[in-house]
Design an enzyme around this catalytic site. Structure first.
Site: not given
Ligand SMILES: CC(C)(COP(=O)(O)OP(=O)(O)OC[C@H]1O[C@@H](n2cnc3c(N)ncnc32)[C@H](O)[C@@H]1OP(=O)(O)O)[C@@H](O)C(=O)NCCC(=O)NCCS
Length: 144
Positions: A73-74, A104, A109, A116
């Site tokens: 997570a971020i 998983e 999501n 991924y």
């Molecule tokens: C999923 C998560 C880790 C993404 O982290 P992030 O730092 O925002 O991601 P990044 O900025 O590195 O983005 C990388 C890519 O992810 C995808 N992405 C990130 N946020 C997105 C959003 N809100 N909607 C759609 N795609 C998204 C895009 O493809 C993006 O690439 P792009 O910037 O070229 O469009 C974050 O939203 C999170 O922590 N979510 C809640 C926890 C979670 O779901 N964890 C995974 C459990 S399996």
């Protein structure tokens, strides 16, 4: 903005657990996160720091030739700045000598699935009704 990856320590767990509760409806319990920091050799708990603050974390297990990303997570205020991609790339680089990585993710999501897939994971199979609310999980795999 100074980015640093380091091992998650027991003293990080209160911060990580607070973020975990904010982020996930089926959040890992404090004790479960704490057990990731017990030094067992298959456990690799990681935090990503930005200017000394925990901005993200992952709990990874590695066995023989397999890597399992169990938690990832971020923190909300640090999202969509490329940090999720940096964290997954760090993990994949750290375990480059292994054979396969697995994780998983909830079918709904899209943000995580996009991330991924961009990092090279592909859906391997679907675990039907895997989560407690009945949602399916995608099991994703990347060959390392
Ligand atoms: C999923 C998560 C880790 C993404 O982290 P992030 O730092 O925002 O991601 P990044 O900025 O590195 O983005 C990388 C890519 O992810 C995808 N992405 C990130 N946020 C997105 C959003 N809100 N909607 C759609 N795609 C998204 C895009 O493809 C993006 O690439 P792009 O910037 O070229 O469009 C974050 O939203 C999170 O922590 N979510 C809640 C926890 C979670 O779901 N964890 C995974 C459990 S399996």
């Amino acid at each position: 903005m100074k980015t640093r990856f380091r091992e998650m320590m027991a003293e990080d767990v209160p911060t990580v657990a607070a973020q975990e509760n904010e982020i996930f409806k089926d959040a890992w319990a404090y004790e479960q996160l704490l057990s990731e920091t017990d030094g067992q050799k298959h456990k690799f708990p990681i935090v990503l720091e930005i200017d000394g603050r925990i901005a993200g974390y992952a709990c990874v297990w590695a066995f023989i030739d397999e890597v399992h990303i169990n938690n990832f997570a971020i923190a909300p205020i640090f999202r969509q700045k490329g940090l999720g991609m940096k964290l997954i790339r760090f993990i994949l680089g750290r375990f480059a000598a292994y054979k396969n990585a697995y994780l998983e993710v909830r079918k709904s999501n899209k943000a995580a699935i996009n991330l991924y897939e961009k990092a090279g994971f592909k859906t391997f199979f679907i675990r039907q009704k895997y989560y407690s609310d009945g949602e399916d999980a995608l099991v994703m795999q990347k060959k390392l």
